[in-house]
Design a protein around this motif. Structure first.
Motif, PDB file in Angstrom:
ATOM      1  N   LEU A  96      72.113-123.027 -12.677  1.00 30.53           N
ATOM      2  CA  LEU A  96      73.022-122.005 -12.162  1.00 30.53           C
ATOM      3  C   LEU A  96      72.608-120.608 -12.621  1.00 30.53           C
ATOM      4  CD1 LEU A  96      76.256-124.081 -12.554  1.00 30.53           C
ATOM      5  CD2 LEU A  96      75.577-122.953 -10.435  1.00 30.53           C
ATOM      6  N   GLU A  97      72.095-120.509 -13.846  1.00 31.58           N
ATOM      7  CA  GLU A  97      71.629-119.207 -14.337  1.00 31.58           C
ATOM      8  C   GLU A  97      70.436-118.725 -13.526  1.00 31.58           C
ATOM      9  OE1 GLU A  97      72.832-117.017 -17.062  1.00 31.58           O
ATOM     10  OE2 GLU A  97      74.420-118.157 -16.096  1.00 31.58           O
ATOM     11  N   ARG A  98      69.594-119.659 -13.102  1.00 30.14           N
ATOM     12  CA  ARG A  98      68.406-119.286 -12.331  1.00 30.14           C
ATOM     13  C   ARG A  98      68.765-118.646 -11.000  1.00 30.14           C
ATOM     14  NH1 ARG A  98      65.787-124.304 -11.926  1.00 30.14           N
ATOM     15  NH2 ARG A  98      65.797-124.907 -14.088  1.00 30.14           N
ATOM     16  N   GLY A 175      77.307-129.527   0.746  1.00 32.96           N
ATOM     17  CA  GLY A 175      76.049-128.953   1.201  1.00 32.96           C
ATOM     18  C   GLY A 175      74.975-129.217   0.172  1.00 32.96           C
ATOM     19  N   LEU A 176      75.416-129.515  -1.069  1.00 33.12           N
ATOM     20  CA  LEU A 176      74.453-129.957  -2.070  1.00 33.12           C
ATOM     21  C   LEU A 176      74.068-131.388  -1.705  1.00 33.12           C
ATOM     22  CD1 LEU A 176      76.307-128.695  -5.252  1.00 33.12           C
ATOM     23  CD2 LEU A 176      74.145-127.822  -4.381  1.00 33.12           C
ATOM     24  N   ASN A 188      68.856-121.328  -3.422  1.00 28.88           N
ATOM     25  CA  ASN A 188      69.663-120.861  -2.293  1.00 28.88           C
ATOM     26  C   ASN A 188      70.818-121.803  -1.996  1.00 28.88           C
ATOM     27  OD1 ASN A 188      68.338-118.489  -1.821  1.00 28.88           O
ATOM     28  ND2 ASN A 188      66.803-119.434  -0.494  1.00 28.88           N
ATOM     29  N   THR A 189      70.521-123.110  -2.043  1.00 34.15           N
ATOM     30  CA  THR A 189      71.567-124.104  -1.796  1.00 34.15           C
ATOM     31  C   THR A 189      72.667-123.960  -2.840  1.00 34.15           C
ATOM     32  OG1 THR A 189      69.845-125.589  -0.999  1.00 34.15           O
ATOM     33  CG2 THR A 189      71.987-126.566  -1.452  1.00 34.15           C
ATOM     34  N   LEU A 191      73.359-121.295  -4.654  1.00 37.08           N
ATOM     35  CA  LEU A 191      74.061-120.014  -4.447  1.00 37.08           C
ATOM     36  C   LEU A 191      75.103-120.155  -3.354  1.00 37.08           C
ATOM     37  CD1 LEU A 191      71.597-116.967  -4.556  1.00 37.08           C
ATOM     38  CD2 LEU A 191      73.745-117.269  -5.804  1.00 37.08           C
ATOM     39  N   ARG A 192      74.722-120.831  -2.245  1.00 38.43           N
ATOM     40  CA  ARG A 192      75.650-121.032  -1.132  1.00 38.43           C
ATOM     41  C   ARG A 192      76.840-121.874  -1.562  1.00 38.43           C
ATOM     42  NH1 ARG A 192      71.416-121.643   2.533  1.00 38.43           N
ATOM     43  NH2 ARG A 192      71.445-123.828   2.135  1.00 38.43           N
ATOM     44  N   ALA A 193      76.562-122.924  -2.360  1.00 36.74           N
ATOM     45  CA  ALA A 193      77.631-123.824  -2.822  1.00 36.74           C
ATOM     46  C   ALA A 193      78.598-123.063  -3.727  1.00 36.74           C
ATOM     47  CB  ALA A 193      77.035-125.004  -3.562  1.00 36.74           C
ATOM     48  N   LEU A 194      78.047-122.127  -4.499  1.00 34.06           N
ATOM     49  CA  LEU A 194      78.857-121.323  -5.411  1.00 34.06           C
ATOM     50  C   LEU A 194      79.719-120.338  -4.634  1.00 34.06           C
ATOM     51  CD1 LEU A 194      79.072-121.173  -8.498  1.00 34.06           C
ATOM     52  CD2 LEU A 194      77.315-119.406  -8.469  1.00 34.06           C
TER      53      LEU A 194
END
Ligand SMILES: [Zn+2]
Length: 202
Positions: A96-98, A175-176, A188-189, A191-194
């Motif tokens: 998540l940090e990445r 989506g994950l 990206n996946t 980030l979108r999920a977040l």
């Protein structure tokens, strides 16, 4: 073929690692046998430091250097203390940090509920999470356990436990890859999920 004990011992140790079968364990051991002496010594020293040089953050249970009571994220005053992202493992924090898309703080459970593997609520840092909610001014909890059966069950359980608290509870968007680990999801996946996280119904 009977191998000398020092060789067999190392093969056995390697073979206990995830993803390493007996063949790879033998190959690694014989490689180290022939490798320059400093490689084996460096490896031995790094393994020793791994245990003695690291510990758990006393607040979020992320991995931290042994000399620090709190991890870098908890110690960082610029992080938003009102949003807590609950994850299973320290590697999930790393993932998540990445993404660079999360500025809150974390809580690392140390696994997920699994009746088959005998992991119950008391084996995870759930009591510590509830204690934090009483002490810290948290407004939102993002349940970011893995999109697996165990991860979903853990999120459901936490949802119930968090009921008495006046806090918004969200779950990472679908989506994950189902059954996968957060740590393997691409940035990206993740980030979108977040960004697409949704209120979790009780
Ligand atoms: Zn921490």
């Amino acid at each position: 073929m009977l191998l000398p004990a020092p060789i067999q011992d190392l093969i056995d140790a390697f073979a206990r690692l995830p993803g390493i079968g007996p063949k790879t364990a033998s190959r690694l051991t014989f490689y180290l046998l022939r490798a320059p002496e400093n490689l084996a010594l460096d490896l031995a020293a790094a393994l020793e430091n791994l245990q003695s040089g690291t510990g758990f953050c006393q607040r979020c249970f992320n991995i931290t250097a042994a000399e620090n009571a709190e991890c870098e994220i908890c110690a960082d005053e610029s992080r938003d203390a009102s949003v807590l992202c609950v994850v299973e493992e320290p590697l999930d924090v790393l993932a998540l940090e990445r993404t660079g898309g999360f500025r809150g703080r974390y809580h690392v459970l140390g696994g997920a509920l699994s009746p088959i593997e005998g992991v119950g609520p008391e084996d995870l840092r759930i009591r510590e999470l509830l204690a934090r909610l009483r002490e810290e001014d948290v407004r939102e909890i993002i349940l970011a356990t893995n999109p697996s059966m165990e991860g979903d069950a853990t999120a459901m359980y936490l949802r119930q436990q968090l009921q008495p608290f006046d806090v918004r509870i969200t779950r990472l968007a679908r989506g994950l890859p189902v059954g996968g680990d957060l740590e393997y999801a691409d940035q990206n996946t993740l980030l979108r999920a977040l960004a697409g996280r949704q209120e979790m119904e009780g």
